[in-house]
Design a protein around this motif. Structure first.
Motif, PDB file in Angstrom:
ATOM      1  N   ILE A   6       0.841  -1.208   0.000  1.00 54.70           N
ATOM      2  CA  ILE A   6       0.000   0.000   0.000  1.00 54.70           C
ATOM      3  C   ILE A   6       0.870   1.250   0.000  1.00 54.70           C
ATOM      4  N   LEU A   7       1.928   1.248   0.802  1.00 53.24           N
ATOM      5  CA  LEU A   7       2.827   2.412   0.840  1.00 53.24           C
ATOM      6  C   LEU A   7       3.550   2.634  -0.482  1.00 53.24           C
ATOM      7  N   HIS A   9       2.178   2.303  -3.405  1.00 54.13           N
ATOM      8  CA  HIS A   9       1.268   2.783  -4.444  1.00 54.13           C
ATOM      9  C   HIS A   9       1.757   4.162  -4.883  1.00 54.13           C
ATOM     10  N   ASP A  11       0.527   6.948  -5.664  1.00 56.60           N
ATOM     11  CA  ASP A  11      -0.035   8.127  -4.989  1.00 56.60           C
ATOM     12  C   ASP A  11       0.476   8.282  -3.562  1.00 56.60           C
ATOM     13  N   LYS A  12       0.809   7.176  -2.929  1.00 59.16           N
ATOM     14  CA  LYS A  12       1.296   7.219  -1.542  1.00 59.16           C
ATOM     15  C   LYS A  12       2.777   7.589  -1.468  1.00 59.16           C
ATOM     16  N   MET A  15       3.804  11.052  -0.576  1.00 52.35           N
ATOM     17  CA  MET A  15       3.622  11.468   0.811  1.00 52.35           C
ATOM     18  C   MET A  15       4.794  11.068   1.705  1.00 52.35           C
ATOM     19  N   TRP A  16       5.703  10.227   1.217  1.00 47.33           N
ATOM     20  CA  TRP A  16       6.858   9.838   2.019  1.00 47.33           C
ATOM     21  C   TRP A  16       7.673  11.052   2.397  1.00 47.33           C
TER      22      TRP A  16
END
Length: 90
Positions: A6-7, A9, A11-12, A15-16
């Motif tokens: 999930i991390l 993905h 789109d994610k 955000m890291w």
């Protein structure tokens, strides 16, 4: 495994570290690939087929993210861990 997928993905990943997503991506993704590859090589993981299917999904996400940022996808890819992860993965 599910959380890491999930991390990863596309789109994610942004955000890291919103200020330097590509540099952070290369560092974090390479750490994950290196660690998993090392465990596979040393036979520390029993469910190889599940791990390889999961690893394939991680690599698909990686390629999607890099395709979405193809203009500057190579920024930060020259870290030593990137090369080490690539070698372990092969």
């Amino acid at each position: 495994m599910e959380a890491l997928l999930i991390l990863h993905h596309p789109d994610k990943i942004r955000m890291w570290n919103p200020e330097a997503p590509i540099n952070t991506f290369w560092d974090v993704n390479s750490q994950v690939l290196f660690a998993i590859s090392q465990k596979l090589i040393q036979h520390q993981i029993e469910n190889y087929t599940d791990i390889l299917k999961w690893l394939r999904q991680i690599l698909i996400c990686k390629n999607q993210f890099l395709t979405n940022h193809k203009d500057y996808a190579n920024v930060g890819c020259h870290l030593p861990i990137c090369k080490q992860a690539h070698m372990k993965l092969e």
